[in-house]
Design an enzyme around this catalytic site. Structure first.
Site, PDB file in Angstrom:
ATOM      1  CB  CYS A 206      -4.149   2.901   5.886  1.00 35.03           C
ATOM      2  SG  CYS A 206      -4.081   2.863   4.076  1.00 35.03           S
TER       3      CYS A 206
ATOM      4  CB  CYS B 235      -5.175  -0.602   2.322  1.00 40.30           C
ATOM      5  SG  CYS B 235      -3.968  -1.003   3.604  1.00 40.30           S
TER       6      CYS B 235
ATOM      7  CB  CYS C  40      -0.381   2.192   5.690  1.00 41.13           C
ATOM      8  SG  CYS C  40      -1.066   0.607   5.119  1.00 41.13           S
TER       9      CYS C  40
ATOM     10  CB  CYS D 238      -9.701  -3.775 -11.598  1.00 36.13           C
ATOM     11  SG  CYS D 238      -9.307  -2.590 -12.873  1.00 36.13           S
TER      12      CYS D 238
ATOM     13  CB  CYS E 195      -0.898  -0.025   1.238  1.00 36.76           C
ATOM     14  SG  CYS E 195      -1.892   1.463   1.441  1.00 36.76           S
TER      15      CYS E 195
HETATM   16 ZN   LIG Z   1      -2.773   0.992   3.508  1.00 34.12          ZN
END
Ligand SMILES: [Zn+2]
Length: 164
Positions: free
Chosen positions: A129, A126, A81, A149, A78
């Protein structure tokens, strides 16, 4: 007659509950993820494009991400984070212009229903976060049949074996 009226009342109650959930969603999300920052902090941490996608659910232009053609072994994390999200093992070329995966790493992502378009879509974010990643569709390859996607700008790629 009583039975039918109760049924209708029950259905209406469900609809109202759904609406309440949707309007409370953004507030609830900010409070319920392990990693949280204020809006100002997110703006400072992220590039303009990253902020637009991760925090405002924008979609990058297709074929704009260098990660689209990334074929090396490694892990995608991510951009908000650093939590690890996807393995190169699950990546495939969907031809759509966005990095595509048939599954996420265990527990790495969460989903919600997105009603922005006429047809409801499955939004994926995610799990650490809450940052928006993209959408999940049902036209992916085996073994899952799913197509995650994902906006490339929402991820960083690290080549090599998965850490931790
Ligand atoms: Zn994240």
């Amino acid at each position: 007659m009583i039975g039918r009226r109760q049924l209708l009342a029950g259905g209406a109650g469900l609809c109202l509950a759904g609406l309440g959930l949707a309007s409370a969603r953004s507030r609830a999300e900010e409070a319920s993820f392990p990693v949280t920052f204020s809006d100002a902090e997110w703006r400072a941490r992220l590039s303009g494009d990253q902020y637009a996608v991760l925090r405002q659910e924008a979609t990058e232009r297709p074929f704009s991400s260098p990660l689209n053609g990334q074929k090396r072994r490694g892990t995608y994390s991510c951009a908000g984070c650093d939590a690890q999200l996807y393995s190169s093992n699950a990546k495939y070329d969907s031809g759509t212009g966005w990095p595509s995966f048939y599954e996420a790493l265990d527990g790495a992502v969460g989903t919600k229903t997105d009603y922005k378009l006429v047809v409801p879509r499955t939004e994926v974010h995610c799990a650490t976060c809450g940052g928006h990643l993209g959408h999940i569709f049902d036209d992916g390859p085996p073994p899952t049949g799913k197509r995650h996607c994902i906006n490339g700008v929402a991820m960083n790629f690290a080549a090599g074996a998965r850490m931790g």
